[in-house]
Each structure stands twice: as C-alpha cells, then as structure tokens.
Design a protein around this motif. Structure first.
Motif, PDB file in Angstrom:
ATOM      1  N   GLU A 134      19.261  11.218 -18.455  1.00 36.75           N
ATOM      2  CA  GLU A 134      17.849  10.828 -18.485  1.00 36.75           C
ATOM      3  C   GLU A 134      17.517   9.863 -17.349  1.00 36.75           C
ATOM      4  OE1 GLU A 134      16.655  11.230 -23.213  1.00 36.75           O
ATOM      5  OE2 GLU A 134      16.923   9.226 -22.342  1.00 36.75           O
ATOM      6  N   ILE A 135      16.229   9.847 -17.009  1.00 29.19           N
ATOM      7  CA  ILE A 135      15.681   8.913 -16.026  1.00 29.19           C
ATOM      8  C   ILE A 135      14.601   8.098 -16.723  1.00 29.19           C
ATOM      9  CG2 ILE A 135      14.477   8.673 -13.823  1.00 29.19           C
ATOM     10  CD1 ILE A 135      15.523  11.553 -13.180  1.00 29.19           C
ATOM     11  N   VAL A 136      14.740   6.789 -16.691  1.00 31.69           N
ATOM     12  CA  VAL A 136      13.780   5.918 -17.360  1.00 31.69           C
ATOM     13  C   VAL A 136      13.147   4.975 -16.338  1.00 31.69           C
ATOM     14  CG1 VAL A 136      13.482   4.099 -19.074  1.00 31.69           C
ATOM     15  CG2 VAL A 136      14.941   6.048 -19.587  1.00 31.69           C
ATOM     16  N   LEU A 137      11.809   4.958 -16.327  1.00 26.78           N
ATOM     17  CA  LEU A 137      11.054   4.077 -15.444  1.00 26.78           C
ATOM     18  C   LEU A 137      10.591   2.860 -16.226  1.00 26.78           C
ATOM     19  CD1 LEU A 137      10.945   6.845 -13.948  1.00 26.78           C
ATOM     20  CD2 LEU A 137       8.614   6.244 -13.226  1.00 26.78           C
ATOM     21  N   SER A 138      10.592   1.715 -15.558  1.00 28.71           N
ATOM     22  CA  SER A 138       9.968   0.551 -16.173  1.00 28.71           C
ATOM     23  C   SER A 138       8.480   0.832 -16.326  1.00 28.71           C
ATOM     24  CB  SER A 138      10.195  -0.698 -15.314  1.00 28.71           C
ATOM     25  OG  SER A 138       9.426  -0.634 -14.124  1.00 28.71           O
ATOM     26  N   TRP A 139       7.837   0.090 -17.221  1.00 30.46           N
ATOM     27  CA  TRP A 139       6.417   0.318 -17.481  1.00 30.46           C
ATOM     28  C   TRP A 139       5.586   0.136 -16.213  1.00 30.46           C
ATOM     29  CZ3 TRP A 139       4.088   2.534 -21.438  1.00 30.46           C
ATOM     30  CH2 TRP A 139       2.691   2.406 -21.558  1.00 30.46           C
ATOM     31  N   ASN A 140       5.851  -0.916 -15.475  1.00 27.96           N
ATOM     32  CA  ASN A 140       5.115  -1.187 -14.239  1.00 27.96           C
ATOM     33  C   ASN A 140       5.332  -0.075 -13.229  1.00 27.96           C
ATOM     34  OD1 ASN A 140       3.521  -2.945 -12.445  1.00 27.96           O
ATOM     35  ND2 ASN A 140       5.435  -3.179 -11.317  1.00 27.96           N
ATOM     36  N   CYS A 141       6.559   0.405 -13.137  1.00 26.91           N
ATOM     37  CA  CYS A 141       6.888   1.491 -12.213  1.00 26.91           C
ATOM     38  C   CYS A 141       6.098   2.748 -12.556  1.00 26.91           C
ATOM     39  CB  CYS A 141       8.390   1.760 -12.267  1.00 26.91           C
ATOM     40  SG  CYS A 141       8.987   2.934 -11.039  1.00 26.91           S
ATOM     41  N   CYS A 142       6.021   3.069 -13.832  1.00 22.13           N
ATOM     42  CA  CYS A 142       5.301   4.267 -14.259  1.00 22.13           C
ATOM     43  C   CYS A 142       3.805   4.145 -13.990  1.00 22.13           C
ATOM     44  CB  CYS A 142       5.558   4.525 -15.739  1.00 22.13           C
ATOM     45  SG  CYS A 142       4.791   6.047 -16.348  1.00 22.13           S
ATOM     46  N   MET A 143       3.238   2.942 -14.218  1.00 25.04           N
ATOM     47  CA  MET A 143       1.814   2.739 -13.999  1.00 25.04           C
ATOM     48  C   MET A 143       1.434   2.896 -12.519  1.00 25.04           C
ATOM     49  SD  MET A 143       0.507   2.354 -16.975  1.00 25.04           S
ATOM     50  CE  MET A 143       1.796   3.506 -17.500  1.00 25.04           C
ATOM     51  N   LEU A 144       2.398   2.680 -11.632  1.00 20.57           N
ATOM     52  CA  LEU A 144       2.123   2.729 -10.203  1.00 20.57           C
ATOM     53  C   LEU A 144       2.400   4.094  -9.579  1.00 20.57           C
ATOM     54  CD1 LEU A 144       3.658  -0.723  -9.157  1.00 20.57           C
ATOM     55  CD2 LEU A 144       1.235  -0.107  -9.101  1.00 20.57           C
ATOM     56  N   ASN A 172       0.807  -1.221   0.000  1.00 20.39           N
ATOM     57  CA  ASN A 172       0.000   0.000   0.000  1.00 20.39           C
ATOM     58  C   ASN A 172       0.846   1.280   0.000  1.00 20.39           C
ATOM     59  OD1 ASN A 172       0.992  -0.155   2.579  1.00 20.39           O
ATOM     60  ND2 ASN A 172      -0.974   0.026   3.618  1.00 20.39           N
ATOM     61  N   GLN A 173       2.181   1.138   0.130  1.00 18.97           N
ATOM     62  CA  GLN A 173       3.059   2.304   0.107  1.00 18.97           C
ATOM     63  C   GLN A 173       3.812   2.425  -1.219  1.00 18.97           C
ATOM     64  OE1 GLN A 173       5.496   1.140   3.482  1.00 18.97           O
ATOM     65  NE2 GLN A 173       4.492   2.680   4.770  1.00 18.97           N
ATOM     66  N   LEU A 174       3.611   1.468  -2.106  1.00 13.67           N
ATOM     67  CA  LEU A 174       4.446   1.385  -3.295  1.00 13.67           C
ATOM     68  C   LEU A 174       4.358   2.648  -4.154  1.00 13.67           C
ATOM     69  CD1 LEU A 174       6.427  -0.514  -4.590  1.00 13.67           C
ATOM     70  CD2 LEU A 174       4.560  -1.611  -5.816  1.00 13.67           C
ATOM     71  N   ARG A 212       8.924   2.891 -25.051  1.00 10.49           N
ATOM     72  CA  ARG A 212       8.473   1.635 -25.647  1.00 10.49           C
ATOM     73  C   ARG A 212       7.291   1.137 -24.827  1.00 10.49           C
ATOM     74  NH1 ARG A 212      13.839  -2.068 -26.895  1.00 10.49           N
ATOM     75  NH2 ARG A 212      15.039  -0.519 -28.082  1.00 10.49           N
ATOM     76  N   GLU A 213       6.134   1.079 -25.423  1.00  9.19           N
ATOM     77  CA  GLU A 213       4.938   0.695 -24.680  1.00  9.19           C
ATOM     78  C   GLU A 213       5.127  -0.698 -24.098  1.00  9.19           C
ATOM     79  OE1 GLU A 213       0.104   0.900 -25.120  1.00  9.19           O
ATOM     80  OE2 GLU A 213       1.407   1.611 -26.712  1.00  9.19           O
ATOM     81  N   ASP A 214       4.695  -0.834 -22.844  1.00 11.41           N
ATOM     82  CA  ASP A 214       4.846  -2.073 -22.068  1.00 11.41           C
ATOM     83  C   ASP A 214       6.292  -2.355 -21.697  1.00 11.41           C
ATOM     84  OD1 ASP A 214       2.118  -2.525 -22.202  1.00 11.41           O
ATOM     85  OD2 ASP A 214       2.280  -3.725 -24.032  1.00 11.41           O
ATOM     86  N   GLU A 215       7.203  -1.367 -21.898  1.00  9.88           N
ATOM     87  CA  GLU A 215       8.602  -1.593 -21.535  1.00  9.88           C
ATOM     88  C   GLU A 215       9.152  -0.471 -20.667  1.00  9.88           C
ATOM     89  OE1 GLU A 215      11.018  -4.428 -24.447  1.00  9.88           O
ATOM     90  OE2 GLU A 215      10.649  -2.447 -25.305  1.00  9.88           O
ATOM     91  N   ALA A 216       9.089   0.778 -21.151  1.00 11.66           N
ATOM     92  CA  ALA A 216       9.758   1.843 -20.397  1.00 11.66           C
ATOM     93  C   ALA A 216       9.160   3.200 -20.725  1.00 11.66           C
ATOM     94  CB  ALA A 216      11.246   1.855 -20.692  1.00 11.66           C
ATOM     95  N   VAL A 217       9.315   4.135 -19.755  1.00  9.98           N
ATOM     96  CA  VAL A 217       8.822   5.498 -19.889  1.00  9.98           C
ATOM     97  C   VAL A 217       9.888   6.457 -19.365  1.00  9.98           C
ATOM     98  CG1 VAL A 217       7.094   7.149 -19.098  1.00  9.98           C
ATOM     99  CG2 VAL A 217       6.408   4.808 -19.625  1.00  9.98           C
ATOM    100  N   LYS A 218      10.132   7.531 -20.096  1.00  6.56           N
ATOM    101  CA  LYS A 218      11.095   8.534 -19.663  1.00  6.56           C
ATOM    102  C   LYS A 218      10.376   9.569 -18.806  1.00  6.56           C
ATOM    103  CE  LYS A 218      12.775  11.168 -22.873  1.00  6.56           C
ATOM    104  NZ  LYS A 218      13.576  11.604 -24.043  1.00  6.56           N
TER     105      LYS A 218
END
Length: 220
Positions: free
Chosen positions: A189-199, A113-115, A211-217
């Motif tokens: 640059e800072i790149v988040l994994s897809w799951n990290c960005c969604m959370l 719940n803190q993620l 790259r969708e489902d892979e990474a977000v800047k």
C-alpha cells in the motif's frame, strides 16, 4: 512483481558516481564552512519505503544456510532489490537521504508553486515502484513486500561538518508523518499524509480516507 535471483553485472557508472547517487545532494554539492551548523528550511516531498518480510527472511535463512557465503548471497540479493528501487527514485528526480536496514528515505525539494505537481510525480513514482517491485518472491518461501509513506510540506535541514566529515539532519512534521503513514500502511500500500493528499491532483488517483486529518490511501 520481482522473482528469481539477480546476478552481478558490470557497473555502468564509476564508483564515485554510484556513491554520490546514494548520498544527499545537500552534502555532495555543499561547500564546507567549518563546524558551524547550517539551518535551512524548504518545501519538499518525502518518500519512505519500508521492506516488510526481511527480518522473517533472515530468520528462515539463518536456519538453512550452511556457510557465511550463503549469508553473503542473501545480502547481495537484497542489495540488488534495494538498488532497483533506488534507481527508480533517482529516475524520478528524488534525492536519497538515507538507507538503513530495510528502510529507504528520499526527498524532492521544490518551490511552493511546484508542490502539487511534484506530489503527483512522487505518487506516480510510488505506484510504479509498487507495481514493479512490490512483491519479491524468494526461494526460501518468504516474500518481501513494500509499504510506502508520502508526506509533503515544510522541511528543516541542519548540516554540520568540514572537508572530512559532514552530517545532515532532516527534521519537521513531515518526518513524523512519513513514519505515521508507514505504520498505517499494509504491505503493497501507499499512504499519503493528509496535507500531502490535499495538495496533490486527486482526480488522477483512487483515494480512500483512512483517518481524517491524518492519512489517505492512494491507488492507481
């Protein structure tokens, strides 16, 4: 941005405290139970910082240095540079897992719940690191720059060892994701994994899908 040379100053902490800060908390505060492996899983956020330009700097320096003392001087400059980044990570509550060559890996272990809150915290930490230390101008004309990768999710940890020796192995998809994020990132640059960005709380940052489902800047 950092420039110029650092000069040694008297350490504020005892040697034991400074060493403990560079070791994983899982080992520092663990009570050894023999050589039987201990496996645990937890939710966490990983921070991978890669220093680019260091190999090129070493090559340039090796051509101009005149003594072993000159190489030691370069090592001290780089050590202070990494120390500044480590101190920033510790101030944000991160746990240093490993420093190898030009790579630093840190972990924030959290409850489910803190993620989201911790991802946002680590993203802010990363933005500040890039702002303060993202470019280091050296006298040799070779800049040191940072690439940062952030994944989040379930992380598995294996610990083995006794009172004399202890080893920590961190495994899981997040470890692969931090390497992927760093490969996709350019300098500064800072790149988040897809799951990290969604959370994370995306409204607090500028985000751009790489790259969708892979990474977000992510930006400020």
């Amino acid at each position: 941005m950092v420039t110029g040379e650092r000069h040694a100053t008297p350490p504020l902490w005892p040697v034991e405290a400074r060493l403990a800060a560079l070791l994983p908390d899982l080992l520092v505060f663990r009570k050894p139970r023999g050589w039987e492996p201990e496996l645990a899983t937890a939710q966490g956020v990983l921070l991978g910082v890669h220093v680019t330009g260091f190999t090129a700097l070493m090559d340039r320096f090796s051509l101009t240095c005149k003594s072993e003392r000159d190489m030691d001087k370069l090592a001290h400059i780089f050590s202070y540079y990494i120390s500044d980044i480590v101190e920033h990570v510790l101030c944000f509550g991160g746990d240093i897992l490993n420093i190898t060559g030009n790579m630093l890996l840190a972990l924030w272990r959290v409850e489910q719940n803190q993620l989201s809150d911790i991802i946002t915290l680590v993203a802010k930490c990363s933005l500040e690191i890039q702002e303060k230390f993202g470019i280091y101008h050296t006298r040799e004309g070779q800049d040191l720059q940072l690439k940062i990768g952030l994944p989040a999710g379930q992380i598995s940890q294996v610990i083995v060892g006794d009172e004399r020796q202890q080893y920590l192995l961190v495994i899981g998809q997040d470890v692969d994701d931090v390497q992927l994020a760093q490969r996709l990132a350019q300098a500064n640059e800072i790149v988040l994994s897809w799951n990290c960005c969604m959370l994370c709380e995306q409204y607090m940052f500028e985000v751009a899908i790489m790259r969708e489902d892979e990474a977000v800047k992510v930006g400020g």
